[in-house]
Write a protein that holds these residues in place. Structure first.
Motif, short mmCIF file in Angstrom:
data_model
loop_
_atom_site.label_atom_id
_atom_site.label_comp_id
_atom_site.label_asym_id
_atom_site.label_seq_id
_atom_site.Cartn_x
_atom_site.Cartn_y
_atom_site.Cartn_z
N ALA B 25 -7.36 0.37 6.91
CA ALA B 25 -6.38 1.74 7.98
C ALA B 25 -7.02 2.98 8.61
CB ALA B 25 -5.26 2.16 6.81
N GLN B 28 -9.01 0.44 11.48
CA GLN B 28 -7.60 -0.04 12.83
C GLN B 28 -7.31 1.52 13.67
OE1 GLN B 28 -5.98 -3.04 12.98
NE2 GLN B 28 -7.47 -3.13 12.20
N LEU B 29 -7.02 2.79 12.63
CA LEU B 29 -7.07 3.68 13.61
C LEU B 29 -7.48 4.89 14.83
CD1 LEU B 29 -5.12 6.31 11.15
CD2 LEU B 29 -4.12 5.75 12.95
N ASP B 31 -10.68 6.63 16.15
CA ASP B 31 -10.74 8.43 15.64
C ASP B 31 -9.62 9.01 15.37
OD1 ASP B 31 -13.66 7.55 15.75
OD2 ASP B 31 -13.31 7.33 18.58
N VAL B 32 -9.74 9.27 14.65
CA VAL B 32 -8.55 9.88 13.52
C VAL B 32 -8.98 11.82 14.41
CG1 VAL B 32 -7.55 11.85 11.83
CG2 VAL B 32 -8.33 9.42 11.29
N SER B 55 -4.53 9.55 15.25
CA SER B 55 -5.86 9.26 16.52
C SER B 55 -5.37 9.24 17.63
CB SER B 55 -6.14 7.59 16.45
OG SER B 55 -4.83 6.77 16.14
N ALA B 58 -2.48 6.44 18.53
CA ALA B 58 -0.97 6.86 17.27
C ALA B 58 -0.88 8.19 16.89
CB ALA B 58 -1.38 5.19 17.10
#
Lengths: 518, 121, 446
Positions: B25, B28-29, B31-32, B55, B58
């Protein structure tokens, strides 16, 4: 967690090499390296000559501030500062601006001149109506054109932008349902390809959002719609032409099914420019539709607003339109400003005054200049230009919906980039080096790596050819494996790729002395 | 460690579950940039959205894989959201929950099952 | 058609490339029943001269605010805007560009927004500001809904001095979103009355200073009372020039400051487009609606600007967005920023003092004409008690060529304040204007 895969890198991959030659001072030819106004000194300066104030403000003792800690600039310094900044922007006045769904068309300067006539620009919103008859007449004429062009009986002029118009339309629908004892209807159906504002608006007014599936050829799936239309559905929100640039062939059946289920048909009119003068949404069964005056009727986008989003309404919804509105009275036109005044069903008020009057003047000037014949030609040329681009690029890029014509925008996916190591974003950024603004990317969400190109009627064949040649050359280079050209792009713009991750992790939203070093 | 189809992981020690999002996950996201963890004392039901991870591209809700009462949110993530990318299945944990029904844990996927699930995605 | 570049030959050639027999073939997906063969019943295209003539004639039917003595305020203000402002906002690169989604070729717009945000934060005394909203009234509604997101409470209390149109807009929009809106009865000098209405369910209180009656209030005590109950204080200002003189919302404890920015850089435009200012405390930034511009670096390490924290917005969060707003008021924000840069802090302070001085002159004139001034502490607007209906008095004075202000009843017909007239004076109001008003009022009173 909910996984959203909008596949867009958000920071440069590694440090880019410099473009080679650098100036000694940070300038790039005529492009000046311009600091923030807070870094130009001027903390005691003003560029406005004002007379002395009469008396002190002793009557406000204890209610005043110490001073305003902001710099000023003399007029020549201010002019230079903002002109230098302006030169770092792309503009429709410079070249084709192919942002799909955004409709970047020419902004006639006559419209700017008209909006600045003192009777419009220097007119106070609460001036006595006897002194604002010209403004009310203009609103009345604009309303007449909008109603005639859409085949709808009523229009609410006040919404200040497209999303504000959506809100206005849904509030009319909600009020109509409540008036009819149908307040239990709480679901809005929205196709997966919709603009993000549609579900946002529906959720905003407390409706739950359910997605309608899309067919392989990019249209609303009628069977899925029919299955989801039930006694809890308040409305459907469908963009037509849709965000894939396609006309919803079954729109009349969509409207029939919707009405049969007791729901209203909200049409997102963002793409009205493709059909203006040729097709009336009223003939398609639409109950409410906002019209982005900054798209179809060419009021300038201004770097992000102001917009204007009047909403045309069907007979059923018209009584619920918000205040204020224009009516004929014994002494000419009058303004009804109180929602409860003569139509008790009005749902309320969208903003303080009469809406975006400055945009009404511009849009009306645009309509009058084109006339019934010119507006029809606008739609035809917009559609012709988009199909021309689609035809000229389909052998090197992959159209998302190859069969049949598109409307005013041509949609490609990224299948043709498979194996090149280049993404839609890379390709778009490389367009900047060729002198063009990128197309809309990664929207609509239903198409992988979407590239949505909208040329509008503004473009000459010569400019379209120039654009197509540039894209063809880039596509050929991409397939030859010149990855660095794309990954590092843009190389020649005022800035290289910017680090959005850094901006979001450590938000710096205002200049501060300690960080700015002045 | 157990997993959900929504890409959360859980480790249960006694009646305390530590919850985070999986390495898959996090990748997929991208860079948070921001994490909102739940306040201690909040009672959550399995399947409730109880945290947010953002991120640049998203913002996603994180669902509680197991019911219980939140006893701690990972405050480190406030200043260093990038920990979710660097160490998703350890230092990047989101919250600790005192579980009300430990049997929910056993119903979740183990790692081979989760990996098999990912292969179908 | 002067705006359409394609020639008939171009069109024929392009149809050939497309492989379509005629233009109708490209509209084949439109149901036959909806395809209109005939032109709609509207005039045909018109030349520039003809269009300009029609619009000039319509414009001439309006009386511009600058055409004579003029005293309307109440949410929109006549100020002088330097010619430079309009010149720069009409530059192609600002006027005809889109939202800066491609930051590499939109640094002009982005840097302006960063300057705008900094200016708005400084003016309101808050930590951060967004890149603007549609206008002050919609900003007010958005602030109320933001409070709900912050403390998860549903009730908003609006003061009786809040501009009635702001109250109505907030009532419409925030109520649609599910909030309970409590609007206190119209009251000239009672912003603090909101204190008694605050309870544990209160998300926020909304007060206005200067309020719609022109009254300036120190809202610090209201802030304390709100915070004691976990509610947010929203401070509304409709006259942005007041930021040059009055204590800021930030100094007085506001959590959210919203304002109409029209006064700085923007024309009256019969109500729009305007520019909403929206500023908050640092800790609330992620709950803030609207666009935000932030500083970052490019791949070569050079400072630049991007739109940021955009996951809060509708194009990514869709039905979970903080607001459905998709546009700011970019060009109006640009005009605000340029005007503010020309003024500087010293210029704005001076401008504010001039406005205040003019209003004192106005107050003296009105009192000399025998009318009671109801506003105890004012910036550039006062409320006056008229003998008989204020609306009738305005009609009367219009016959003498004087636009004598806004009858409060026009904004709020049910408040029972039919004898309250709102008057405003700015730097554009001359002593002759005030003398004319005084003479006319004296004559009516006689």
């Amino acid at each position: 967690m909910t996984m959203q895969n909008i596949g867009r890198p958000t920071r440069p991959e590694g440090a880019a090499e410099s473009t080679g030659f650098t100036s000694l001072t940070g300038g790039r030819g005529l492009l000046q390296d311009e600091p923030l106004i807070f870094e130009l000194g001027g903390w005691t300066k003003t560029g406005v000559d004002l007379p002395a104030a009469s008396g002190d403000a002793a009557d406000l003792a204890g209610l005043t501030r110490a001073g305003v800690d902001l710099p000023g600039l003399s007029e020549p310094e201010a002019v230079r500062h903002y002109v230098r900044l302006s030169q770092k922007n792309h503009a429709i006045d410079l070249a084709l601006y192919p942002l799909g769904s955004c409709t970047m068309k020419h902004n006639p300067r006559l419209n700017e001149k008209a909006a600045r006539l003192p009777g419009f620009a220097d007119l106070h919103p609460l001036a006595p109506v006897a002194t604002a008859q010209g403004a009310l007449q203009l609103m009345d004429r604009l309303a007449h054109w909008l109603k005639t062009l859409t085949g709808m009986p009523a229009v609410a002029l006040t919404p200040k932008a497209g999303a504000h118009g959506e809100l206005c339309g849904l509030l009319c629908i909600k009020a109509a349902h409540e008036a009819a004892g149908q307040g239990h209807r709480r679901t809005v159906l929205v196709p997966t390809s919709a603009h993000g504002t549609n579900p946002a608006t529906a959720a905003f007014v407390g409706y739950s959002v359910q997605e309608i599936a899309q067919t392989e050829d990019g249209r609303v799936d009628l069977a899925d719609l029919e299955a989801k239309l039930g006694p809890d559905v308040a409305a459907i929100m469908v963009t037509n032409p849709n965000t894939c640039g396609l006309f919803e062939r079954d729109v009349i059946e969509i409207a029939r099914l919707t009405h049969a289920a007791g729901a209203y048909f909200y049409c997102d009119g963002a793409n009205f420019n493709a059909i203006v003068g040729r097709v009336r949404p009223g003939d398609l069964g639409v109950d409410a539709m906002h019209i982005n005056l900054h798209k179809t009727f060419s009021t300038p986008h201004g770097g992000g607003g102001p917009g204007a989003g009047p909403v045309v309404l069907s007979e059923a919804l018209a009584p619920f339109a918000p205040a204020p509105w224009v009516v004929s009275g014994p002494d000419g036109l009058d303004l009804v400003e109180e929602a409860a005044a003569d139509a008790a069903q009005a749902f309320g008020r969208m903003s303080a005054f009469q809406g975006q009057m400055g945009m009404f003047v511009r849009a009306y000037a645009y309509m009058r200049s084109h006339g019934a014949d010119g507006l029809r030609q606008v739609a035809e040329d917009a559609v012709l230009n988009a199909n021309y681009i689609k035809a000229r690029l389909s052998d090197v890029m992959t159209p998302a919906f190859p069969d049949g014509p598109c409307m005013h925008e041509a949609l490609f996916d990224d299948a043709w980039l498979d194996g090149t190591g280049i993404t839609t974003l890379d390709f778009a950024k490389a367009m900047i080096d060729e002198g063009f603004h990128p197309m809309t990317m990664y929207f609509p969400l239903v198409v992988h790596g979407a590239m949505l190109i909208e040329p509008t009627e503004t473009e000459s064949k010569r400019e379209l050819d120039r654009f197509c040649e540039a894209l063809r050359a880039l596509a050929a280079t991409a397939k030859l494996g010149d990855v660095e050209r794309f990954k590092g792009a843009p190389h020649l713009a005022p800035m290289r790729r910017l680090d959005e991750t850094l901006a979001a992790r450590k938000p710096k939203l205002v200049w501060k002395r300690e960080s700015g070093g002045a | 460690m157990r997993f959900t189809k929504d890409h959360e992981w859980v480790v249960l020690e006694g009646d305390v579950a530590t919850i985070g999002i999986t390495a898959h996950a996090a990748e997929q996201l991208g860079d948070v940039v921001f994490v909102e963890t739940p306040e201690p004392g909040k009672v959550v039901k399995a399947g409730d959205a109880f945290a947010v991870v953002e991120s640049v591209k998203a913002a996603s809700d994180v669902y509680a894989p197991i019911s219980g009462e939140v006893i701690e949110g990972n405050t480190v993530l406030g200043d260093a959201p990038e920990t979710v990318n660097a160490d998703p299945e350890n230092g990047g944990w989101f919250a600790k929950v005192r579980v009300s029904d430990p049997s929910q844990y056993d119903a979740l996927m183990d790692r081979p099952a989760y990996e098999a699930f990912l292969a179908t995605q | 058609m002067r705006y359409l570049p394609l020639t008939p030959d171009d069109r024929a050639e392009m149809l050939g490339v497309i492989g379509a027999p005629d233009i109708d073939a490209l509209f084949a997906d439109v149901p036959a029943a909806a395809r209109k063969a005939d032109l709609f019943d509207l005039p045909l295209h018109a030349g520039e001269l003809e269009v300009e003539r029609e619009l000039t004639a319509l414009s001439a039917l309006n009386r511009a605010a600058g055409a004579g003595p003029f005293f309307c305020g109440a949410g929109a203000y006549k100020h002088h805007v330097p010619a430079t402002v309009d010149h720069i906002i009409q530059r192609s690169e600002f006027l005809t560009s889109y939202t800066p989604y491609q930051p590499e070729i939109a640094q002009g717009t982005l840097q302006v927004l960063f300057e705008f945000q900094t200016q708005v934060a400084a003016l309101t005394g808050m930590d951060v500001a967004n890149a603007s909203m549609y206008d002050g009234s919609t900003a007010c509604a958005e602030a109320v809904m933001m409070a709900q997101r912050v403390n998860r409470r549903e009730k908003a209390i609006l003061s009786g001095g809040l501009h009635p149109h702001y109250a109505a807009t907030t009532q419409t929009i925030a109520h649609a979103e599910g909030m309970e809106i409590v609007r206190l009865a119209a009251a000239i000098d009672a912003e603090a009355a909101v204190i008694d209405a605050i309870d544990d369910e209160t998300a926020c209180v909304v007060v206005q200073t200067p309020n719609v009656f022109g009254v300036v209030t120190d809202v610090s005590k209201i802030a304390e009372a709100a915070h004691a109950k976990g509610a947010l204080l929203i401070v509304v200002t409709t006259e942005a020039v007041a930021f040059g003189l009055l204590k800021t919302p930030g100094e007085m404890g506001a959590d959210i400051a919203v304002a109409e920015g029209q006064s700085i850089g923007n024309a009256l435009n019969y109500g729009g487009p305007y520019v909403g200012l929206f500023a908050v405390r640092e800790k609330l930034v992620r709950s803030m609606p609207g666009r935000l511009c932030g500083e970052t670096v490019d791949a070569e390490g050079r400072r630049g600007y991007v739109l940021t924290l955009s996951t809060r917005e509708q194009h990514i969060r869709r039905e979970k967005a903080t607001s459905n707003i998709c546009t700011n008021s970019g060009l109006c924000a640009l005009a605000f920023t340029i005007h503010m840069t020309l003024l500087g802090g010293t210029g704005l302070s001076q401008l504010a003092r001039i406005n205040h001085g003019k209003a004192r002159e106005l107050k003296a004139a009105v009192e000399a004409a025998g009318l009671e001034v109801l506003t105890p502490r004012f910036f550039n607007e006062i409320a006056v008690r008229t003998k008989g209906s204020a609306a009738a008095l305005v009609d009367d004075l219009l016959a003498d060529g004087i636009v004598a202000g806004v009858p409060y009843s026009r904004l709020d017909p049910h408040a029972g304040l039919d004898d309250v007239l709102l008057l405003c004076a700015t730097e554009t109001t001359t002593s002759e204007d005030i003398a004319a008003l005084k003479a006319a009022l004296t004559q009516k009173a006689a």
